[in-house]
Structure formats: structure tokens, C-alpha cells
Write a protein that holds these residues in place. Structure first.
Motif, PDB file in Angstrom:
ATOM      1  N   ILE A  94     -24.128  22.103 -16.726  1.00  0.00           N
ATOM      2  CA  ILE A  94     -23.243  22.058 -15.569  1.00  0.00           C
ATOM      3  C   ILE A  94     -22.457  23.354 -15.443  1.00  0.00           C
ATOM      4  N   ALA A  95     -22.024  23.883 -16.547  1.00  0.00           N
ATOM      5  CA  ALA A  95     -21.198  25.097 -16.589  1.00  0.00           C
ATOM      6  C   ALA A  95     -20.032  24.932 -15.636  1.00  0.00           C
ATOM      7  N   ARG A  96     -19.858  25.847 -14.713  1.00  0.00           N
ATOM      8  CA  ARG A  96     -18.761  25.739 -13.750  1.00  0.00           C
ATOM      9  C   ARG A  96     -19.277  25.408 -12.359  1.00  0.00           C
ATOM     10  N   LEU A  97     -20.539  25.091 -12.241  1.00  0.00           N
ATOM     11  CA  LEU A  97     -21.180  24.770 -10.968  1.00  0.00           C
ATOM     12  C   LEU A  97     -21.084  25.902  -9.953  1.00  0.00           C
ATOM     13  N   ARG A  98     -20.883  27.096 -10.399  1.00  0.00           N
ATOM     14  CA  ARG A  98     -20.797  28.238  -9.494  1.00  0.00           C
ATOM     15  C   ARG A  98     -22.146  28.933  -9.426  1.00  0.00           C
ATOM     16  N   MET A  99     -22.474  29.353  -8.260  1.00  0.00           N
ATOM     17  CA  MET A  99     -23.688  30.133  -8.070  1.00  0.00           C
ATOM     18  C   MET A  99     -23.346  31.590  -8.377  1.00  0.00           C
ATOM     19  N   PRO A 100     -24.253  32.320  -8.993  1.00  0.00           N
ATOM     20  CA  PRO A 100     -23.984  33.733  -9.254  1.00  0.00           C
ATOM     21  C   PRO A 100     -23.696  34.509  -7.961  1.00  0.00           C
ATOM     22  N   GLU A 101     -24.406  34.150  -6.909  1.00  0.00           N
ATOM     23  CA  GLU A 101     -24.187  34.774  -5.597  1.00  0.00           C
ATOM     24  C   GLU A 101     -23.927  33.652  -4.598  1.00  0.00           C
ATOM     25  N   VAL A 102     -22.678  33.436  -4.279  1.00  0.00           N
ATOM     26  CA  VAL A 102     -22.273  32.283  -3.474  1.00  0.00           C
ATOM     27  C   VAL A 102     -22.981  32.210  -2.131  1.00  0.00           C
ATOM     28  N   LEU A 103     -23.208  33.323  -1.465  1.00  0.00           N
ATOM     29  CA  LEU A 103     -23.811  33.317  -0.129  1.00  0.00           C
ATOM     30  C   LEU A 103     -25.334  33.406  -0.137  1.00  0.00           C
ATOM     31  N   ASN A 104     -25.938  33.438  -1.303  1.00  0.00           N
ATOM     32  CA  ASN A 104     -27.389  33.521  -1.420  1.00  0.00           C
ATOM     33  C   ASN A 104     -27.930  32.130  -1.742  1.00  0.00           C
ATOM     34  N   LEU A 105     -28.622  31.517  -0.800  1.00  0.00           N
ATOM     35  CA  LEU A 105     -29.135  30.162  -1.003  1.00  0.00           C
ATOM     36  C   LEU A 105     -30.211  30.084  -2.083  1.00  0.00           C
TER      37      LEU A 105
END
Length: 171
Positions: A105-116
Motif C-alpha cells: 500500500i505504501a502511501r498510495l501515491r503515484m510517482p507522477e500524479v498526472l500520469n495515468l
């Protein structure tokens, strides 16, 4: 005669960080407040030799015998890099029951928020090598639930069956 606690003792503190190319030293003389730094070449073929070389270097340069060191703190960039680059031993992880997915799960953050198409990196220890055990300690250090010896034995058996090189634990 009053009791002198270690944290009250004045002395020499040394911090060391072993890197791939250099090993860095920082020495604090608590009596004078003077701070000194030293950098020596790392010795990957002879682990620990760089630390000995650095202690000798500090002793010689600043006229402080190794016996005067009251606190020694060691870190290693090499160790962290080995884990991050996934070049180290194949490990298993024992986690408190209910927390086996924390690495996934980590922090549920995408490395690149705007990159789907952005994806999180794979966890350092794959989910099939995470073993849950009963037992829980609270933030104040008190035991909420005792550690289950049976669960630990089962986790060790599972890790051995998976042919891991070592284990770690997060409780």
C-alpha cells in the motif's frame, strides 16, 4: 558519590557513513564543542577496514585516542543502496497480523500524479514473502497482545520453505 549516566558523560562522539566510494566521519568533542570531519576511501573488498582506517585517521589528525570515543554511530549508504537497487539477499518479513500489506500500500501515491500510466515500484519484499504474526505493542511500549510463538515458528517455516536468505521483522 552521584551516579553519572552515560548521556551526561562528556566525551568524543563519532558518526560514520560507509558509501560506495568514500566513508565519511564526523567527530564531536563534547568538552570543547569542536566538530571535525574526515573522508577515507571505502574498502568494499575488506568490509570494516574503512572504519578502522578512519578511526586511525581521526586519532592521528586530531590527537584523540580511539579509547576516548564514548559514542559511535554507524550508518551505511551502501546498505540502503543494496536494498533499493534490489541487489541484496532475498528476504522475508514478519509483520503484525493485519499489517502485511503495508509495503504494498505504501502511501498510495503515484510517482507522477498526472500520469495515468505511472506505477508504484514493486515493494522491497514481495507479498508472498510477508508472514503475519499475532502480537501487538502499543506506542508507549506496553504489550496489547502477546507475541505468538506458534505464528513465529510458522513464519520461519514458511520463509525456509521459500528458500529466503534471511528475515526481518516489523511489529
Amino acid at each position: 558519590m552521584p551516579v553519572l549516566h552515560l548521556e551526561q558523560a562528556m566525551g568524543i562522539r563519532v558518526g560514520v557513513d560507509i558509501g560506495g566510494t568514500f566513508t565519511d566521519f564526523c567527530m564531536l568533542d563534547e568538552t570543547t564543542g569542536r566538530l571535525h570531519a574526515l573522508k577515507v576511501l571505502s574498502t568494499p573488498a575488506k568490509p570494516g577496514q574503512d572504519v578502522l582506517n578512519g578511526i586511525e585517521g581521526l586519532s592521528g589528525r586530531y590527537h584523540v585516542p580511539a579509547s576516548a570515543i564514548t559514542t559511535f554511530t554507524h550508518g551505511t549508504t551502501v546498505g540502503i543502496n543494496t536494498i533499493i537497487q534490489r541487489k541484496g539477499a532475498r528476504l522475508a518479513l514478519c509483520a503484525t497480523r493485519g499489517f502485511a500489506d503495508v509495503l504494498e500500500i505504501a502511501r498510495l501515491r503515484m510517482p507522477e500524479v498526472l500520469n495515468l500510466f505511472s506505477r508504484l515500484p514493486a515493494p522491497l519484499i514481495p507479498r508472498d514473502l510477508v508472514f503475519e504474526v499475532r502480537g501487538r505493542v502499543l506506542a508507549d511500549g506496553s504489550e496489547l497482545e502477546p507475541l505468538s510463538e506458534a505464528d513465529i515458528k510458522a513464519a520461519i517455516a514458511g520463509a525456509r520453505e521459500a528458500k529466503v536468505d534471511g528475515t526481518s521483522s516489523v511489529f
